[in-house]
Design a protein around this motif. Structure first.
Motif, PDB file in Angstrom:
ATOM      1  N   GLY A 129     -15.760  -6.932  11.617  1.00  0.00           N
ATOM      2  CA  GLY A 129     -15.720  -7.891  12.711  1.00  0.00           C
ATOM      3  C   GLY A 129     -14.667  -8.969  12.560  1.00  0.00           C
ATOM      4  N   TYR A 130     -13.616  -8.697  11.763  1.00  0.00           N
ATOM      5  CA  TYR A 130     -12.527  -9.657  11.598  1.00  0.00           C
ATOM      6  C   TYR A 130     -11.430  -9.314  12.597  1.00  0.00           C
ATOM      7  N   ASN A 131     -10.928 -10.313  13.276  1.00  0.00           N
ATOM      8  CA  ASN A 131      -9.878 -10.088  14.264  1.00  0.00           C
ATOM      9  C   ASN A 131      -8.504 -10.112  13.604  1.00  0.00           C
ATOM     10  N   ILE A 132      -7.602  -9.268  14.082  1.00  0.00           N
ATOM     11  CA  ILE A 132      -6.203  -9.268  13.641  1.00  0.00           C
ATOM     12  C   ILE A 132      -5.385  -9.877  14.768  1.00  0.00           C
ATOM     13  N   ASP A 133      -4.726 -11.012  14.482  1.00  0.00           N
ATOM     14  CA  ASP A 133      -3.873 -11.655  15.489  1.00  0.00           C
ATOM     15  C   ASP A 133      -2.537 -10.944  15.613  1.00  0.00           C
ATOM     16  N   SER A 134      -1.969 -10.520  14.481  1.00  0.00           N
ATOM     17  CA  SER A 134      -0.759  -9.703  14.520  1.00  0.00           C
ATOM     18  C   SER A 134      -0.714  -8.851  13.262  1.00  0.00           C
ATOM     19  N   ILE A 135      -0.025  -7.725  13.378  1.00  0.00           N
ATOM     20  CA  ILE A 135       0.094  -6.813  12.243  1.00  0.00           C
ATOM     21  C   ILE A 135       1.467  -6.152  12.305  1.00  0.00           C
ATOM     22  N   THR A 136       2.128  -6.112  11.173  1.00  0.00           N
ATOM     23  CA  THR A 136       3.391  -5.387  11.050  1.00  0.00           C
ATOM     24  C   THR A 136       3.327  -4.562   9.780  1.00  0.00           C
ATOM     25  N   VAL A 137       3.986  -3.427   9.801  1.00  0.00           N
ATOM     26  CA  VAL A 137       4.024  -2.583   8.613  1.00  0.00           C
ATOM     27  C   VAL A 137       5.324  -1.790   8.618  1.00  0.00           C
ATOM     28  N   ALA A 138       5.920  -1.664   7.427  1.00  0.00           N
ATOM     29  CA  ALA A 138       7.155  -0.903   7.288  1.00  0.00           C
ATOM     30  C   ALA A 138       7.328  -0.529   5.819  1.00  0.00           C
ATOM     31  N   PRO A 139       8.100   0.532   5.566  1.00  0.00           N
ATOM     32  CA  PRO A 139       8.354   0.913   4.173  1.00  0.00           C
ATOM     33  C   PRO A 139       9.108  -0.192   3.429  1.00  0.00           C
ATOM     34  N   ILE A 194       6.383 -11.288  10.347  1.00  0.00           N
ATOM     35  CA  ILE A 194       6.624 -10.824   8.992  1.00  0.00           C
ATOM     36  C   ILE A 194       6.780 -12.082   8.155  1.00  0.00           C
ATOM     37  N   SER A 195       6.412 -11.999   6.904  1.00  0.00           N
ATOM     38  CA  SER A 195       6.525 -13.193   6.072  1.00  0.00           C
ATOM     39  C   SER A 195       6.773 -12.807   4.634  1.00  0.00           C
ATOM     40  N   ILE A 196       7.252 -13.785   3.905  1.00  0.00           N
ATOM     41  CA  ILE A 196       7.496 -13.587   2.485  1.00  0.00           C
ATOM     42  C   ILE A 196       7.288 -14.936   1.793  1.00  0.00           C
ATOM     43  N   SER A 197       6.726 -14.865   0.603  1.00  0.00           N
ATOM     44  CA  SER A 197       6.497 -16.070  -0.184  1.00  0.00           C
ATOM     45  C   SER A 197       7.827 -16.633  -0.665  1.00  0.00           C
ATOM     46  N   ARG A 198       7.930 -17.958  -0.749  1.00  0.00           N
ATOM     47  CA  ARG A 198       9.150 -18.571  -1.268  1.00  0.00           C
ATOM     48  C   ARG A 198       9.281 -18.382  -2.772  1.00  0.00           C
ATOM     49  N   ASN A 199       8.181 -18.165  -3.463  1.00  0.00           N
ATOM     50  CA  ASN A 199       8.228 -18.010  -4.931  1.00  0.00           C
ATOM     51  C   ASN A 199       8.517 -16.581  -5.341  1.00  0.00           C
ATOM     52  N   LEU A 226       6.108   3.278  -0.782  1.00  0.00           N
ATOM     53  CA  LEU A 226       5.239   2.120  -0.555  1.00  0.00           C
ATOM     54  C   LEU A 226       5.568   1.461   0.777  1.00  0.00           C
ATOM     55  N   SER A 227       4.569   0.852   1.380  1.00  0.00           N
ATOM     56  CA  SER A 227       4.758   0.070   2.601  1.00  0.00           C
ATOM     57  C   SER A 227       4.210  -1.334   2.386  1.00  0.00           C
ATOM     58  N   LYS A 228       4.784  -2.271   3.107  1.00  0.00           N
ATOM     59  CA  LYS A 228       4.263  -3.631   3.100  1.00  0.00           C
ATOM     60  C   LYS A 228       3.707  -3.932   4.477  1.00  0.00           C
ATOM     61  N   MET A 229       2.476  -4.400   4.484  1.00  0.00           N
ATOM     62  CA  MET A 229       1.805  -4.742   5.724  1.00  0.00           C
ATOM     63  C   MET A 229       1.581  -6.247   5.744  1.00  0.00           C
ATOM     64  N   THR A 230       1.865  -6.872   6.864  1.00  0.00           N
ATOM     65  CA  THR A 230       1.599  -8.301   7.030  1.00  0.00           C
ATOM     66  C   THR A 230       0.597  -8.459   8.155  1.00  0.00           C
ATOM     67  N   LEU A 243       0.823  -1.197   0.000  1.00  0.00           N
ATOM     68  CA  LEU A 243       0.000   0.000   0.000  1.00  0.00           C
ATOM     69  C   LEU A 243       0.864   1.257   0.000  1.00  0.00           C
ATOM     70  N   GLU A 244       0.240   2.367  -0.352  1.00  0.00           N
ATOM     71  CA  GLU A 244       0.964   3.629  -0.381  1.00  0.00           C
ATOM     72  C   GLU A 244       1.378   3.996   1.041  1.00  0.00           C
ATOM     73  N   ASN A 245       2.590   4.521   1.164  1.00  0.00           N
ATOM     74  CA  ASN A 245       3.124   4.908   2.463  1.00  0.00           C
ATOM     75  C   ASN A 245       2.625   6.315   2.798  1.00  0.00           C
ATOM     76  N   GLU A 246       1.361   6.400   3.192  1.00  0.00           N
ATOM     77  CA  GLU A 246       0.730   7.684   3.475  1.00  0.00           C
ATOM     78  C   GLU A 246       0.074   7.638   4.850  1.00  0.00           C
ATOM     79  N   SER A 247      -0.024   8.815   5.450  1.00  0.00           N
ATOM     80  CA  SER A 247      -0.678   8.856   6.761  1.00  0.00           C
ATOM     81  C   SER A 247      -2.128   8.416   6.621  1.00  0.00           C
ATOM     82  N   GLY A 248      -2.586   7.633   7.549  1.00  0.00           N
ATOM     83  CA  GLY A 248      -3.964   7.153   7.554  1.00  0.00           C
ATOM     84  C   GLY A 248      -4.166   5.825   6.843  1.00  0.00           C
TER      85      GLY A 248
END
Length: 159
Positions: A27-37, A154-159, A43-47, A9-14
């Motif tokens: 009503g979906y629960n988030i077990d964990s969340i990480t985000v960084a440029p 944090i995660s990344i696909s092997r492919n 751009l930022s990547k959120m997991t 996603l775009e690295n913008e406030s909000g």
């Protein structure tokens, strides 16, 4: 079932607030969340780690695609990804026997003692969530855990 969603996603406030708000509103629960440029600072990547069946994940992905800041949504396939999480854990270590045992167990899990006081060890450990949970289970049998701080995965696909 545990599911991991990667969002570019775009690295913008909000932007983070809009994604979290979407989960909250539906009503979906988030077990964990990480985000960084990313390597591109615009751009930022959120997991996000969440729970749900195929239908729920499909619904989440469709809703995320509607947000203007979101460029790409990918579910990380369960068997085909790398996952890491960092944990800091403060453990009561008042006797030399407990200290020796904590050091030995921490070495086995390839952790690192990052702070020592007369009453506590603080250990840093990284790995999969299962590895970290296993470490905590073993440590609880040895001594009292005073405080835990987890980064979220944090995660990344092997492919």
């Amino acid at each position: 079932m545990k599911r991991i969603i990667s969002i570019l996603l775009e690295n913008e406030s909000g932007a983070l607030s809009r994604v979290v708000g979407l989960f909250s509103q539906r009503g979906y629960n988030i077990d964990s969340i990480t985000v960084a440029p990313t390597e591109d600072p615009s751009l930022s990547k959120m997991t996000i780690q969440t729970m749900g069946d195929e239908k729920i994940i499909e619904q989440i992905e469709k809703q995320l695609h509607k947000l203007i800041d979101v460029l790409r949504v990918t579910e990380i396939e369960y068997e085909n990804y790398l996952e890491r999480e960092i944990i800091l854990v403060k453990i009561k270590s008042t006797t030399s026997m407990i200290r020796k045992e904590l050091k030995h167990i921490t070495d086995i899990f390839q952790g690192k003692i990052v702070n020592v006081t007369s009453l506590h060890y603080t250990v840093q450990l990284s790995g999969t969530s299962n590895k970290l949970d296993s470490y905590l289970a073993v440590i609880r049998d040895i001594s009292e855990i005073i405080e835990i701080s987890r980064s979220g995965i944090i995660s990344i696909s092997r492919n």
